[in-house]
Design a protein around this motif. Structure first.
Motif: not given
Length: 569
Positions: A167, A169, A182
């Motif tokens: 993930q 950001y 995100d």
């Protein structure tokens, strides 16, 4: 063409390195001398300025997690305006399922975050080391520092991905609050802040946060002897004992302290919030890889009536990200890819960079060896000028994987001038330590000239001002106050000529540490610039350069200069 070399003072080791670098250079290097005499030379040398195109690229939504260090504070750039950097980070216990013993009582809770410092000698009359943080500190005014518990869960993996991708950001610096993207959502960390853990600001006591380069001195007693422990400069503060007793000590035996996943779901991290004071501030780097929170406590001993000292630590591993809030005094926009831009704005921390198209622009008149002029693209004219051609004017076939050349490039560089009219806040040395970093935007890697430069360092924080000085020349200011840079791209052009590579565009950005080469993604870039080096993210500074637009004075235009050897046999 004569080349004049000025004598420079270097150590013998450095001279040896330079000699090895020159000896291993694959280019043909020639210096005119009287040994052969002009009439006896079997080669000609000359220089050639070629057409290039340079334009601005506004940087939006840069990846802000996974950085090697993190900016914190407020920086006012006199030409660009204000940038505020805050930090959101997870913390992790060093050990799990702790046994705090019987009747544990906290003596103190200490947060310690080292700065990036260097040794600058010893204190007068002692052997005590003196430190400096000047290389990583911008500004000298205090800021407001507040630490909150963060209640937003920072994921390790992207749930929208089919392949368990990490993930990422991304910055959202145009917002007025500390927020991030995100990929699908906007995360406003103000909406997810929990209880305040520490406040480093008090109007009445005038207690403001201003980093110091002084060593941390800790004193303790062992028996009747005082022990002094000197540590590197750091942000070192005491936190509330009752709070950490509730969230850590009282959780003994709870699943929350049993493993990393459980703990990060229970205690989702810290939010270090920076705010300006009266519009001013400072900005520095936090070395979170060496940071910790240590709970010092005592517990009942096995000996009746006695207590045993112990401690429990939490480190700053896990997801960490910077947030930026930009309040710019000038508008940063994407430039003109057809005509180029008069001014190039290089600004870090989600700001702006420049793209240099080495053979961009309109068709040019290209004259062959017979004097015939045809209209060609700048790139095709460049290749026709330097490669061997057959009787039909076509390229000779490759030999051992390389196209044969009729002109051998000895040296090629971009010559770039700084805009002397840009605001420096009245400080003539404001840009003294600026460096320019160039990278191959097609492959998102450093240029081959950078990779071959022997003046680099494996330590990314080791003397960045004097790293890669062959490929990324240092800023030079003449007696008239005109400053310029040289970016060496000799091997980069040779790759285009010999290998027919298509990486003809370079990204150009400001850097305070040219040793940082890792690239980070841009969310939904929309053009050929899909990643940007950490060098562009981890500096709040900016500078303004001249482009090569027709309105720029000839003595300030960005130029591509090529020095070549042409055999005449």
């Amino acid at each position: 063409m004569k080349k004049t070399f000025k004598a420079l003072k270097f150590s013998s080791i450095f001279l040896l390195v330079m000699a090895l670098f020159i000896a291993c250079d694959k280019d043909f290097n020639s210096i005119e001398s009287d040994v052969l005499g002009k009439d006896n030379a079997n080669f000609n040398t000359d220089s050639l300025n070629l057409q290039i195109l340079a334009y601005n690229k506004k940087l939006n939504s840069l990846q802000i997690n996974g950085l090697s260090s993190n900016l914190f504070g407020v920086f006012n750039d006199p030409a660009f305006g204000q940038t505020t950097a805050s930090i959101i980070t997870q913390i992790t216990p060093n050990t799990f399922s702790p046994n705090f013993g019987d009747n544990p009582e906290i003596d103190s809770v200490v947060l310690s975050i080292p700065y990036y410092s260097k040794q600058v000698g010893t204190e007068e009359g002692t052997t005590n080391i003196k430190y400096s943080i000047e290389d990583s500190l911008y500004g000298n005014s205090p800021v407001k520092l507040t630490i909150y518990r963060n209640n937003y869960f920072l994921r390790d993996f992207n749930p929208s991905s089919e392949f368990n991708e990490t993930q990422n950001y991304f910055s959202n610096a145009s917002a007025s609050t500390n927020s991030a993207l995100d990929g699908t959502n906007v995360i406003n960390f103000e909406d997810h802040k929990g209880e305040m853990i520490y406040d480093y600001y008090d109007d009445n006591e005038q207690k403001h946060y201003l980093p110091s380069g002084k060593a941390i001195i800790l004193k303790s007693t062992e028996g009747e002897e005082e022990v002094v422990d000197r540590q590197v400069p750091a942000l070192r503060v005491h936190l509330d004992k009752d709070y950490w007793k509730t969230v850590i000590i009282d959780k003994e035996g709870d699943p929350a302290l049993s493993n990393t996943n459980n703990f990060r779901d229970y205690f989702r991290g810290l939010y270090f919030k920076a705010e300006p004071i009266n519009g001013a501030g400072n900005m520095t780097f936090f070395n979170l890889s060496s940071a910790n929170i240590t709970i010092y406590y005592s517990k009942d001993s096995t000996v009746d009536g006695q207590r045993t000292q112990s401690n429990y630590s939490l480190n700053f591993t896990g997801n960490t990200l910077n947030t930026f809030i930009n309040d710019y005094s000038i508008a940063l926009t994407n430039g003109n890819k057809t005509t180029g831009d008069e001014r190039l704005y290089l600004k870090g921390a989600e700001g702006s960079m420049a793209v240099v198209d080495l053979f961009g622009g309109e068709m040019v008149e290209c004259e062959d060896e017979s004097g015939v002029i045809t209209m060609r693209t700048p790139l095709d004219c460049f290749k026709k000028t330097y490669r061997e051609l057959d009787e039909n004017g076509e390229y000779l076939p490759k030999v051992n994987g390389d196209f044969p050349l009729k002109r051998l490039i000895n040296e090629a560089h971009l010559l770039i001038y700084e805009d002397e009219n840009a605001d420096n806040g009245g400080d003539p040395d404001f840009h003294k330590f600026d460096r320019l970093y160039a990278y191959d935007i097609k492959n998102n890697i450093p240029t081959i000239d950078y990779s071959l430069d022997p003046t680099g360092s494996q330590n990314t924080n080791s003397n960045p001002l004097n790293s890669k000085i062959f490929s990324l020349g240092q800023r030079i200011t003449d007696n008239n106050g005109i400053s310029k840079y040289k970016i060496r791209i000799t091997e980069h052009l040779n790759n285009i000529l010999l290998k027919d590579s298509t990486n003809t565009k370079l990204g150009l950005l400001l850097s305070t540490n040219v040793n940082l080469t890792n690239n980070f993604k841009i969310l939904d870039s929309g053009d050929e610039v899909t990643e940007t080096p950490a060098a562009a993210i981890l500096t709040p500074r900016g500078t303004t350069l001249y482009g090569n637009h027709q309105n720029v004075p000839e003595n300030r235009k960005m130029k591509l200069e090529i020095f070549f050897t042409e055999p005449n046999f």
